[in-house]
Scaffold this motif. Structure first.
Motif, short mmCIF file in Angstrom:
data_model
loop_
_atom_site.label_atom_id
_atom_site.label_comp_id
_atom_site.label_asym_id
_atom_site.label_seq_id
_atom_site.Cartn_x
_atom_site.Cartn_y
_atom_site.Cartn_z
N HIS A 133 -19.33 14.19 -27.81
CA HIS A 133 -20.71 14.45 -27.42
C HIS A 133 -21.62 14.23 -28.63
O HIS A 133 -21.19 14.34 -29.78
CB HIS A 133 -20.86 15.89 -26.93
CG HIS A 133 -19.89 16.29 -25.86
ND1 HIS A 133 -19.84 15.67 -24.62
CD2 HIS A 133 -18.94 17.25 -25.82
CE1 HIS A 133 -18.90 16.24 -23.88
NE2 HIS A 133 -18.33 17.20 -24.59
N VAL A 134 -22.88 13.94 -28.35
CA VAL A 134 -23.83 13.70 -29.44
C VAL A 134 -25.15 14.39 -29.12
O VAL A 134 -25.56 14.49 -27.96
CB VAL A 134 -24.04 12.19 -29.68
CG1 VAL A 134 -24.68 11.52 -28.48
CG2 VAL A 134 -24.85 11.94 -30.94
N ALA A 135 -25.79 14.90 -30.16
CA ALA A 135 -27.13 15.48 -30.02
C ALA A 135 -28.15 14.52 -30.61
O ALA A 135 -27.93 13.95 -31.68
CB ALA A 135 -27.21 16.83 -30.73
N LEU A 136 -29.26 14.34 -29.91
CA LEU A 136 -30.38 13.56 -30.43
C LEU A 136 -31.53 14.51 -30.70
O LEU A 136 -32.08 15.11 -29.77
CB LEU A 136 -30.81 12.49 -29.42
CG LEU A 136 -29.78 11.40 -29.09
CD1 LEU A 136 -30.38 10.42 -28.08
CD2 LEU A 136 -29.35 10.66 -30.35
N ILE A 137 -31.87 14.68 -31.97
CA ILE A 137 -32.99 15.53 -32.35
C ILE A 137 -34.24 14.67 -32.31
O ILE A 137 -34.32 13.62 -32.94
CB ILE A 137 -32.77 16.13 -33.74
CG1 ILE A 137 -31.52 17.01 -33.73
CG2 ILE A 137 -34.00 16.93 -34.17
CD1 ILE A 137 -31.16 17.57 -35.09
N LEU A 138 -35.25 15.13 -31.55
CA LEU A 138 -36.46 14.37 -31.31
C LEU A 138 -37.67 15.22 -31.71
O LEU A 138 -37.77 16.38 -31.33
CB LEU A 138 -36.56 13.97 -29.84
CG LEU A 138 -35.42 13.06 -29.35
CD1 LEU A 138 -35.20 13.22 -27.85
CD2 LEU A 138 -35.75 11.60 -29.68
N GLY A 139 -38.59 14.63 -32.45
CA GLY A 139 -39.74 15.38 -32.91
C GLY A 139 -39.31 16.49 -33.86
O GLY A 139 -38.27 16.40 -34.52
N ASP A 140 -40.07 17.55 -33.90
CA ASP A 140 -39.79 18.68 -34.79
C ASP A 140 -39.42 19.90 -33.95
O ASP A 140 -40.30 20.55 -33.36
CB ASP A 140 -41.02 18.99 -35.64
CG ASP A 140 -40.78 20.16 -36.59
OD1 ASP A 140 -39.65 20.69 -36.63
OD2 ASP A 140 -41.74 20.53 -37.30
N PRO A 141 -38.12 20.23 -33.84
CA PRO A 141 -37.71 21.36 -33.01
C PRO A 141 -38.28 22.69 -33.46
O PRO A 141 -38.27 23.66 -32.69
CB PRO A 141 -36.18 21.35 -33.13
CG PRO A 141 -35.83 19.96 -33.53
CD PRO A 141 -36.98 19.51 -34.40
N THR A 142 -38.78 22.78 -34.70
CA THR A 142 -39.32 24.04 -35.20
C THR A 142 -40.82 24.18 -34.92
O THR A 142 -41.41 25.23 -35.20
CB THR A 142 -39.09 24.16 -36.72
OG1 THR A 142 -39.89 23.18 -37.40
CG2 THR A 142 -37.63 23.97 -37.07
N VAL A 200 -27.43 10.85 -38.54
CA VAL A 200 -27.90 9.51 -38.83
C VAL A 200 -29.17 9.25 -38.02
O VAL A 200 -29.29 9.69 -36.88
CB VAL A 200 -26.83 8.44 -38.52
CG1 VAL A 200 -26.47 8.43 -37.04
CG2 VAL A 200 -27.26 7.06 -38.98
N THR A 201 -30.13 8.55 -38.62
CA THR A 201 -31.38 8.23 -37.94
C THR A 201 -31.23 6.96 -37.13
O THR A 201 -30.69 5.96 -37.61
CB THR A 201 -32.52 8.06 -38.97
OG1 THR A 201 -32.67 9.29 -39.68
CG2 THR A 201 -33.83 7.70 -38.28
N ALA A 213 -34.93 9.01 -33.41
CA ALA A 213 -34.10 10.20 -33.18
C ALA A 213 -33.12 10.37 -34.33
O ALA A 213 -32.71 9.40 -34.97
CB ALA A 213 -33.34 10.06 -31.86
N GLU A 214 -32.75 11.61 -34.58
CA GLU A 214 -31.66 11.89 -35.50
C GLU A 214 -30.43 12.21 -34.65
O GLU A 214 -30.42 13.20 -33.91
CB GLU A 214 -31.98 13.08 -36.41
CG GLU A 214 -30.86 13.37 -37.40
CD GLU A 214 -31.15 14.57 -38.30
OE1 GLU A 214 -30.70 14.56 -39.47
OE2 GLU A 214 -31.80 15.51 -37.83
N ALA A 215 -29.41 11.36 -34.73
CA ALA A 215 -28.18 11.56 -33.96
C ALA A 215 -27.23 12.43 -34.78
O ALA A 215 -26.99 12.17 -35.96
CB ALA A 215 -27.53 10.23 -33.63
#
Length: 223
Positions: free
Chosen positions: A49-58, A21-22, A35-37
């Motif tokens: 636990h939760v991950a927050l994806i920030l920016g472009d990990p690739t 979810v954004t 962030a994308e949670a």
């Protein structure tokens, strides 16, 4: 926990993504980022636990990752007794700039829980350092196990990363669990008169990579 290569591979394969979810984030100083949670099924310790994806990990050769242990007093209420809140704020901006993931781990008080952490604070007020206070309560100095964090990274498809931390145990545990940690990048140093004794204990006792200034408050305590 068995961390032989075959056991580690089996462990990492056990977790999967549950939902995404954004979430727009906004910090007290006005910094904003999206962030994308991500939540997970099958984590070894059963915690949320939760991950927050920030920016472009690739976008980078290896994504920047921070494993941040929950600190209600510092992250939410801005307690000056630790450096957790400023580290969280710094990590989000640095990860967003390069692309990566912040793992927010439900490990209050280095794994001892909120009530025990507050009990440990009372013992620190009586003169013990943060590690002595935990052991005086019959608890481990640091009870954190990063198996679930390694599972989260595997579920996100991140086999190699740069780790944002001052704590050598985090990189050591991830490597033992089969995660390739390419580089370790230190966080900033957020020293105040209220947390300088705590930071010195981390630097001296568990060899955190922290360069600390001397302050009048610590000179008084040390003397």
């Amino acid at each position: 926990m068995d961390t032989t290569p075959s056991a580690a591979h089996t462990l990492l394969a056990d977790a999967s993504v549950r939902s995404r979810v954004t979430i727009p984030l906004r910090f007290a100083d006005g910094y904003e980022v999206t962030a994308e949670a991500v939540t997970f099924h099958g984590l070894a310790d059963g915690k949320e636990h939760v991950a927050l994806i920030l920016g472009d990990p690739t976008a980078a050769a290896a994504p920047l990752v921070r494993m941040h242990s929950e600190c209600l007093t510092g992250d939410v209420f801005g307690s000056a007794r630790c450096d957790c809140g400023p580290q969280l704020r710094e990590a989000v901006e640095r990860i967003a700039a390069t692309g990566g993931v912040l793992l927010y781990l439900r490990q209050e008080g280095r794994g001892i829980g909120l009530y025990n952490k507050l009990d440990a604070y009372a013992l620190q007020d009586a003169g013990l350092d943060t590690y002595e206070a935990n052991t005086a309560l019959g608890l481990p100095e640091d009870g954190r196990d990063y198996s679930a964090a390694a599972q989260m990274l595997a579920a996100l498809g991140l086999a190699e990363l740069d780790l944002l931390t001052n704590n050598p145990d985090k990189a050591r545990q991830l490597r033992d669990l089969g995660v390739r940690v390419r580089f370790v990048e230190p966080t900033g140093v957020f020293a105040t008169d209220s947390n300088i004794r705590y930071l010195h204990a981390k630097a001296e006792h568990t060899h955190h990579t922290i360069r600390l200034p001397e302050t009048a408050a610590f000179a008084t305590l040390a003397g």
